[in-house]
Design an enzyme around this catalytic site. Structure first.
Site, PDB file in Angstrom:
ATOM      1  CB  SER A  91     -18.491  19.974  30.720  1.00 22.43           C
ATOM      2  OG  SER A  91     -18.433  18.696  30.104  1.00 22.43           O
ATOM      3  CG  ASN A 108     -26.835   9.352  30.653  1.00 19.68           C
ATOM      4  OD1 ASN A 108     -26.191  10.285  30.189  1.00 19.68           O
ATOM      5  ND2 ASN A 108     -28.082   9.092  30.295  1.00 19.68           N
ATOM      6  CB  THR A 141     -21.235  32.918  77.434  1.00 20.34           C
ATOM      7  OG1 THR A 141     -21.442  33.783  78.554  1.00 20.34           O
ATOM      8  CG2 THR A 141     -20.766  31.569  77.949  1.00 20.34           C
ATOM      9  CG  HIS A 142     -23.708  36.425  75.801  1.00 15.32           C
ATOM     10  ND1 HIS A 142     -24.910  36.463  75.147  1.00 15.32           N
ATOM     11  CD2 HIS A 142     -23.834  35.492  76.784  1.00 15.32           C
ATOM     12  CE1 HIS A 142     -25.754  35.593  75.712  1.00 15.32           C
ATOM     13  NE2 HIS A 142     -25.119  34.995  76.698  1.00 15.32           N
ATOM     14  CB  SER A 180      -1.310  47.546  57.291  1.00 14.92           C
ATOM     15  OG  SER A 180      -1.612  48.796  56.720  1.00 14.92           O
ATOM     16  CE  LYS A 230      -4.256  46.587  61.234  1.00 13.12           C
ATOM     17  NZ  LYS A 230      -5.521  46.769  60.528  1.00 13.12           N
ATOM     18  CG  ASN A 277      -3.755  43.249  59.038  1.00 13.27           C
ATOM     19  OD1 ASN A 277      -3.945  43.819  60.116  1.00 13.27           O
ATOM     20  ND2 ASN A 277      -3.498  43.910  57.925  1.00 13.27           N
ATOM     21  CD  GLU A 334      -8.788  39.305  58.634  1.00 15.18           C
ATOM     22  OE1 GLU A 334      -9.571  40.219  58.341  1.00 15.18           O
ATOM     23  OE2 GLU A 334      -7.553  39.464  58.686  1.00 15.18           O
ATOM     24  CD  GLN A 374     -21.887  19.515  30.729  1.00 10.80           C
ATOM     25  OE1 GLN A 374     -22.055  18.526  30.017  1.00 10.80           O
ATOM     26  NE2 GLN A 374     -21.676  20.710  30.224  1.00 10.80           N
TER      27      GLN A 374
END
Ligand code: ARG
Length: 460
Positions: A24, A111, A156-157, A278, A284, A286, A291, A323
């Site tokens: 590990s 441990n 709402t919605h 873009s 564009k 973005n 995101e 582990q």
């Protein structure tokens, strides 16, 4: 072949494939600082209790400090054959200071050692996360102050519902983050318990002083059952669970900004710094950062399922399965911190476009609820007011008019409860100002909540 710490009982060495499979060190080397910090406290206590000599502990501590420097300057030879960070450091210590280095593991097992390392590590990281949440919360309150009078539709919605203050909407984000912070603070109580001294799971024959180790490492308490101590990973589950809820919140905040930055809404400008262009469509811009925060939420949920599944049905006490707890924990820490950092900076440059928000309020019968409430205040049962108002909206729509520019005589065609004072309630301002109920959007309320939030944050 390199001698394993357990070589005494074995006739053959570990297979190369098994060695690679079980190591590990690639990922748990991130715990080097906590491992060394824990070992220094442990040997200090061993010397204090006369279990090893003071000069032995001095030598060990000096060696450990050198090892820390080696690691930090990139000179430390991490070796897969030594599995994990504990053995890598112990072996290196013995190479540097001789056999006395082996005394470091007196009255200790890996441990309880790993439980200590992870608790120390997580304690630090949770505090960093809490600080980031504080910074963002302060900024949200500041933005609410700066945008105190701006109005925005409550959706709402994703349909325009009622007018609210933008500051009220921003303070909603503050409330979410406040709960997230509280979850981390609560989780910290279970993280902040000192496990060392549980040994492999049964305790130790040496006359150790666990409370001294706790004191040296700043833990307010020690664990009470050695079996539970090496079996327990609840503190990681709680951390990733609190983080999942936080990420869910961040994904919703991000989604809001993604929507608001579309041409369709055009309520915010997220700044050149936090948008990308873009490669094909020149016009564009973005909202990639928002995101990505939304997207990274999935990894944290995945980490929660990973750790819960690792722990499910595990027999007591320590099992090597455990582990596998580290990578989800590290990934959660990294993801949460980076998302909070980006959001924090984004909130520095974001610009709210008040005019466009206002425009979205000017159409769409956004104060229809206020018309219905008006009728109900005059005695009409709300169900009936709702229906009457629905008819008025239908009428206005047909005529291509808005509620505010229907004549009172037109309202009176639907109910004789309508009077001139109706117009005081169905302007945007009137609508917002009449929502005075505790926690509502009336400016007086919002100002009060901003003040309260500022006070709350000073106690964080
Ligand atoms: N690397 C191990 C882990 O992360 C440390 C504990 C190992 N204990 C053991 N008995 N093999 O869980």
């Amino acid at each position: 072949m390199i001698k394993k710490p357990w070589a005494g009982r074995f006739k053959k060495g570990t297979h190369k494939v098994a060695e690679k499979f079980s190591a590990s060190i690639d990922f748990d080397q991130r715990l080097y600082k906590e491992d060394i910090q824990g070992s220094i406290a442990h040997v200090t206590m061993l010397a204090e209790k006369g279990i090893i000599l003071k000069k032995e502990s001095d030598k060990i501590i000096k060696g450990l400090k050198q090892i820390k420097k080696e690691i930090e300057s990139g000179k430390f030879p991490f070796r897969e054959e030594f599995e994990d960070i504990h053995l890598n450091i112990e072996k290196r210590l013995i190479e540097k200071i001789g056999d006395v280095g082996g005394k470091i593991h007196t009255a200790r097992s890996r441990n309880d050692q790993i439980a200590l390392d992870m608790r120390l590590y997580l304690r630090g990281k949770i505090n960093e996360i809490i600080t980031l949440i504080k910074t963002i919360s302060e900024r949200l309150v500041e933005l609410s102050d700066e945008n105190i009078d701006a109005m925005i539709p409550l959706y709402t919605h994703i349909q325009r519902g009622q007018p609210v203050l933008l500051s009220h909407q921003l303070m909603a984000l503050y409330e979410m983050l406040k709960r997230d912070r509280a979850r981390y603070v609560d989780c910290l109580q279970r993280v902040n318990v000192m496990p060392l001294g549980a040994g492999a799971g049964a305790g130790t024959t040496f006359p150790i002083d666990r409370k001294l180790v706790a004191k040296l490492l700043g833990f307010p308490e020690v664990t009470k059952n050695s079996i539970d101590t090496v079996s327990d990973r609840d503190f990681i589950i709680e951390f990733i669970s609190a983080s999942s809820t936080l990420m869910m919140h961040l994904s919703r905040i991000s989604e809001e900004f993604v929507l608001w930055s579309t041409k369709e809404f055009d309520f915010v400008d997220m700044g050149d710094e936090f948008t990308t262009g873009s490669s094909i469509m020149p016009q564009k811009r973005n909202p990639d950062m928002a995101e990505l925060i939304r997207g990274k939420t999935g990894r944290v949920y995945g980490n929660l399922v990973t750790i819960l599944t690792i722990m499910k049905g595990l027999p007591f006490s320590y099992n090597r399965d455990m582990q596998e707890d580290k990578e989800p924990m590290f990934d959660t820490v990294d993801t949460v911190k980076s998302c909070l950092e980006v959001l924090s900076e984004m909130l520095q440059v974001i610009v709210f476009k008040h005019e466009n928000m206002k425009r979205a309020l000017d159409e769409g019968f956004i104060t229809a609820t206020d018309v219905a409430d008006y009728l109900s205040r005059k005695g009409m049962p709300f169900r009936q007011s709702h229906e009457v108002t629905g008819k008025i909206v239908g009428y206005a729509e047909e005529k291509g008019r808005e509620l505010l520019n229907l004549h009172i005589s037109e309202y009176q065609m639907f109910s004789n409860l309508f009077d001139e004072d109706l117009y005081d309630f169905i302007t945007l301002n009137g609508s917002i100002e009449s929502r005075k109920s505790y926690g509502g959007t009336a400016k007086k309320n919002v100002v009060k909540m901003i003040k309260l939030a500022k006070k709350e944050i000073t106690d964080w």
